[in-house]
Write an enzyme that holds these catalytic residues in place. Structure first.
Site, PDB file in Angstrom:
ATOM      1  N   HIS A 175       0.819  -1.220   0.000  1.00  0.00           N
ATOM      2  CA  HIS A 175       0.000   0.000   0.000  1.00  0.00           C
ATOM      3  C   HIS A 175       0.857   1.276   0.000  1.00  0.00           C
ATOM      4  O   HIS A 175       0.357   2.354   0.284  1.00  0.00           O
ATOM      5  CB  HIS A 175      -1.006  -0.015   1.160  1.00  0.00           C
ATOM      6  CG  HIS A 175      -0.410  -0.438   2.462  1.00  0.00           C
ATOM      7  ND1 HIS A 175      -1.034  -1.275   3.347  1.00  0.00           N
ATOM      8  CD2 HIS A 175       0.791  -0.152   3.009  1.00  0.00           C
ATOM      9  CE1 HIS A 175      -0.253  -1.490   4.387  1.00  0.00           C
ATOM     10  NE2 HIS A 175       0.853  -0.821   4.213  1.00  0.00           N
ATOM     11  N   ASP A 260       7.523   3.609   1.125  1.00  0.00           N
ATOM     12  CA  ASP A 260       8.707   3.072   1.804  1.00  0.00           C
ATOM     13  C   ASP A 260      10.002   3.241   1.012  1.00  0.00           C
ATOM     14  O   ASP A 260      11.086   2.916   1.516  1.00  0.00           O
ATOM     15  CB  ASP A 260       8.481   1.597   2.163  1.00  0.00           C
ATOM     16  CG  ASP A 260       7.521   1.462   3.336  1.00  0.00           C
ATOM     17  OD1 ASP A 260       7.444   2.399   4.152  1.00  0.00           O
ATOM     18  OD2 ASP A 260       6.840   0.423   3.444  1.00  0.00           O
TER      19      ASP A 260
HETATM   20  P1  NAD Z   1       2.929 -10.935  12.530  1.00  0.00           P
HETATM   21  O1  NAD Z   1       4.027 -11.841  12.939  1.00  0.00           O
HETATM   22  O2  NAD Z   1       2.245 -10.132  13.566  1.00  0.00           O
HETATM   23  O3  NAD Z   1       1.758 -11.771  11.819  1.00  0.00           O
HETATM   24  C1  NAD Z   1       1.975 -12.725  10.874  1.00  0.00           C
HETATM   25  C2  NAD Z   1       1.138 -13.983  11.167  1.00  0.00           C
HETATM   26  O4  NAD Z   1       1.752 -15.041  10.458  1.00  0.00           O
HETATM   27  C3  NAD Z   1       1.099 -14.423  12.650  1.00  0.00           C
HETATM   28  O5  NAD Z   1      -0.231 -14.572  13.095  1.00  0.00           O
HETATM   29  C4  NAD Z   1       1.852 -15.725  12.653  1.00  0.00           C
HETATM   30  O6  NAD Z   1       1.382 -16.676  13.621  1.00  0.00           O
HETATM   31  C5  NAD Z   1       1.637 -16.223  11.237  1.00  0.00           C
HETATM   32  N1  NAD Z   1       2.617 -17.219  10.807  1.00  0.00           N
HETATM   33  C6  NAD Z   1       3.938 -17.253  11.069  1.00  0.00           C
HETATM   34  N2  NAD Z   1       4.509 -18.334  10.516  1.00  0.00           N
HETATM   35  C7  NAD Z   1       3.524 -19.003   9.875  1.00  0.00           C
HETATM   36  C8  NAD Z   1       3.510 -20.197   9.117  1.00  0.00           C
HETATM   37  N3  NAD Z   1       4.623 -20.897   8.935  1.00  0.00           N
HETATM   38  N4  NAD Z   1       2.330 -20.606   8.596  1.00  0.00           N
HETATM   39  C9  NAD Z   1       1.196 -19.888   8.811  1.00  0.00           C
HETATM   40  N5  NAD Z   1       1.162 -18.750   9.523  1.00  0.00           N
HETATM   41  C10 NAD Z   1       2.319 -18.312  10.051  1.00  0.00           C
HETATM   42  O7  NAD Z   1       3.482 -10.018  11.374  1.00  0.00           O
HETATM   43  P2  NAD Z   1       2.914  -8.631  10.797  1.00  0.00           P
HETATM   44  O8  NAD Z   1       3.631  -7.513  11.419  1.00  0.00           O
HETATM   45  O9  NAD Z   1       1.417  -8.649  10.809  1.00  0.00           O
HETATM   46  O10 NAD Z   1       3.401  -8.738   9.292  1.00  0.00           O
HETATM   47  C11 NAD Z   1       2.991  -9.771   8.432  1.00  0.00           C
HETATM   48  C12 NAD Z   1       3.657  -9.621   7.070  1.00  0.00           C
HETATM   49  O11 NAD Z   1       3.039  -8.562   6.337  1.00  0.00           O
HETATM   50  C13 NAD Z   1       5.137  -9.242   7.145  1.00  0.00           C
HETATM   51  O12 NAD Z   1       5.844  -9.944   6.152  1.00  0.00           O
HETATM   52  C14 NAD Z   1       5.149  -7.759   6.868  1.00  0.00           C
HETATM   53  O13 NAD Z   1       6.391  -7.345   6.379  1.00  0.00           O
HETATM   54  C15 NAD Z   1       4.060  -7.687   5.848  1.00  0.00           C
HETATM   55  N6  NAD Z   1       3.474  -6.349   5.601  1.00  0.00           N
HETATM   56  C16 NAD Z   1       3.125  -6.108   4.306  1.00  0.00           C
HETATM   57  C17 NAD Z   1       2.558  -4.904   3.959  1.00  0.00           C
HETATM   58  C18 NAD Z   1       2.152  -4.694   2.505  1.00  0.00           C
HETATM   59  O14 NAD Z   1       1.523  -3.699   2.185  1.00  0.00           O
HETATM   60  N7  NAD Z   1       2.488  -5.588   1.583  1.00  0.00           N
HETATM   61  C19 NAD Z   1       2.337  -3.927   4.948  1.00  0.00           C
HETATM   62  C20 NAD Z   1       2.677  -4.202   6.280  1.00  0.00           C
HETATM   63  C21 NAD Z   1       3.238  -5.440   6.589  1.00  0.00           C
END
Ligand code: NAD
Length: 467
Positions: A175, A260
């Site tokens: 985003h 970013d």
């Molecule tokens: P987080 O760790 O709080 O949440 C991620 C979830 O993934 C957790 O609930 C965790 O239990 C789960 N998880 C971990 N390993 C797993 C597996 N092997 N199988 C299934 N589930 C699993 O992390 P977050 O801060 O919410 O970030 C999540 C991702 O989103 C990160 O990679 C972050 O960089 C990304 N992100 C992307 C955007 C975007 O716009 N593309 C924006 C913000 C964050």
């Protein structure tokens, strides 16, 4: 098609899941979808399920939900698979970073020129990349017609990896382009046309005009000459779209960096905390300093606790629109409960694909000639109109200066990181570090590698063994 099956992997990421699920409630053509929630953290995913059901009821939607215990269980029969999981969680990122710092690599070895975002590891994230491939190969086998939508980082490496290693239909989403709104607001323009292009977390404002076609770069140029860096006061660590770095990058590269991209500058702006504060503003020195990142991780932990509390309250009969904490999370909840879409692109994209309704998106897909002078086999981030399964990509001109001084070196790093990962070749990581400005001796590199990489390899293996 009615009654889509959409799975969310990493669904315990509550903030993200609630945005996506509320979007499904609000888009009427999709509000009878079957949402499959998958996460290795049972408590988190069950909390999300409670909130999700309430949300659907609140909006009068007909969403149905199920929890899947395995990736295969989530993927099988799905039309769309959204991945927001982060293997190892924030604990793994912290561990990797602290081992790097112990050996003299400030903010960890993954912090490199053009790649400073603290949850965007590409050198040590072999567990995360293993997870990406695992999900993609499961789709290939059990739901070959499904779309894979990648939200989890690193989106650049992840989209490139999956799109080159498998034949599935895939898009990476971020985003970050909303940064354009902050710039427009600052310039006092409310109606404008815009376009961005580059690679994920490395996008540039390639078009910026009024509706009548007047080039708004004229306004940017006027401000750039007089902007007073010392007056910049960020409201939070992520408030950097108008930071001194953004203006410096504009002056250096010729286009404005968006989202970013501003964090992904060079060591000139990241050398140490003092430098970060100078360029990204006091007191945090941006999101990726030790202070800024701590702020963010604390916020996330608070959100997890609040979600836990919300789930308990809902279970005891409180209604979703009665939930209150007295913290900024209340505003977030209010937004989810409003009629407005979240701004995440996933659900509008699914709607465009499924109902043949044209929509404009910023997508990550393999370049294949879309941006000139950039490798074809790497994912670029570019504007496209999507209608059904057809993508119409906008002609995007990125100046030579940006291609040669920013995109090519960033792409090279992605390719090197993927080469090391795919061949599980620690020597290649060592070679990247030999070229790192923080390295003083080969002994330093060897010590770091021998402490860090057994962990990296072990964690990747654990994901390989996950069902
Ligand atoms: P987080 O760790 O709080 O949440 C991620 C979830 O993934 C957790 O609930 C965790 O239990 C789960 N998880 C971990 N390993 C797993 C597996 N092997 N199988 C299934 N589930 C699993 O992390 P977050 O801060 O919410 O970030 C999540 C991702 O989103 C990160 O990679 C972050 O960089 C990304 N992100 C992307 C955007 C975007 O716009 N593309 C924006 C913000 C964050």
């Amino acid at each position: 098609k009615a009654g889509l099956r959409v799975s969310i992997i990493g669904a315990g990421s509550a903030v993200f899941s609630m945005k996506i699920i509320s979007d499904f409630c609000k888009v009427s053509s999709l509000s009878d979808s079957n949402i499959v929630l998958m996460d290795i953290d049972k408590t988190r995913v069950e909390n999300v399920l409670v909130l999700a059901k309430e949300l659907s009821q609140y909006f009068g939607a007909k969403l149905t939900f199920e929890i899947a215990d395995t990736i295969k269980g989530a993927v099988e029969g799905s039309d769309f698979v959204i991945n927001t999981a982060m293997a190892g969680g924030h604990g793994y990122l912290d561990l990797v970073r602290s081992i790097g710092e112990k050996h003299g690599y400030y903010r960890g070895i993954d912090a490199q020129n053009y790649n400073f975002v603290s949850d965007y590891l590409n050198l040590t994230n072999w567990n995360q990349m293993t997870l990406f491939l695992k999900i993609a190969r499961t789709i290939e086998k059990y739901a070959p017609e499904a779309w894979y939508l990648q939200a989890a980082n690193p989106v650049l490496e992840g989209t490139t990896l999956v799109s080159t290693q498998t034949g599935i239909k895939m898009v990476g989403f971020c985003h970050g382009h909303y940064g354009v709104e902050a710039l427009a607001k600052f310039l006092g323009v409310s109606e404008y046309e815009w376009q961005v292009g580059g690679v994920n977390h490395g996008i540039w404002l390639t078009k910026f005009t009024t509706k009548e076609g007047k080039n708004l770069y004229e306004e940017i140029e006027k401000v750039a000459q007089n902007v007073k860096y010392e007056e910049f006061k960020p409201s939070n660590p992520f408030d950097d779209q108008l930071s001194p770095v953004a203006w410096e990058m504009y002056k250096m590269y010729g286009l404005f960096p968006v989202g970013d991209t501003v964090r992904n500058s060079t060591w000139k702006y990241h050398r140490n905390l003092e430098t970060k504060i100078k360029w990204y503003g006091a007191p945090w020195g941006g999101a990726d300093s030790e202070i800024g990142w701590k702020w963010y991780v604390e916020q996330l932990a608070q959100v997890v606790n609040v979600i836990d509390m919300f789930a308990k309250m809902l279970r005891s009969g409180v209604k979703i629109n009665e939930l209150k904490t007295g913290t900024p999370i209340d505003d977030y909840l209010k937004e989810i409960l409003s009629e407005k879409l979240s701004g995440e692109q996933h659900v509008p994209f699914i709607n465009s694909v499924v109902t043949n309704t044209p929509g404009r998106f910023v997508v990550n897909v393999l370049n294949n000639g879309k941006i000139k002078n950039v490798d074809n086999d790497v994912a670029v981030e570019i504007c496209a109109t999507v209608c059904g399964e057809k993508f119409e990509f906008e002609e995007t001109h990125v100046p030579e200066r940006i291609v040669n001084w920013y995109l090519k070196p960033r792409i090279l790093l992605a390719k090197q990181a993927l080469d090391a990962f795919l061949n599980k070749n620690v020597k290649l990581i060592a070679d990247i570090l030999e070229r790192d400005p923080r390295t003083k001796s080969s002994e330093q590199v060897e010590k770091l590698i021998s402490e860090l990489y057994p962990i990296v390899i072990k964690k990747a293996k654990e994901i390989e063994e996950q069902e």
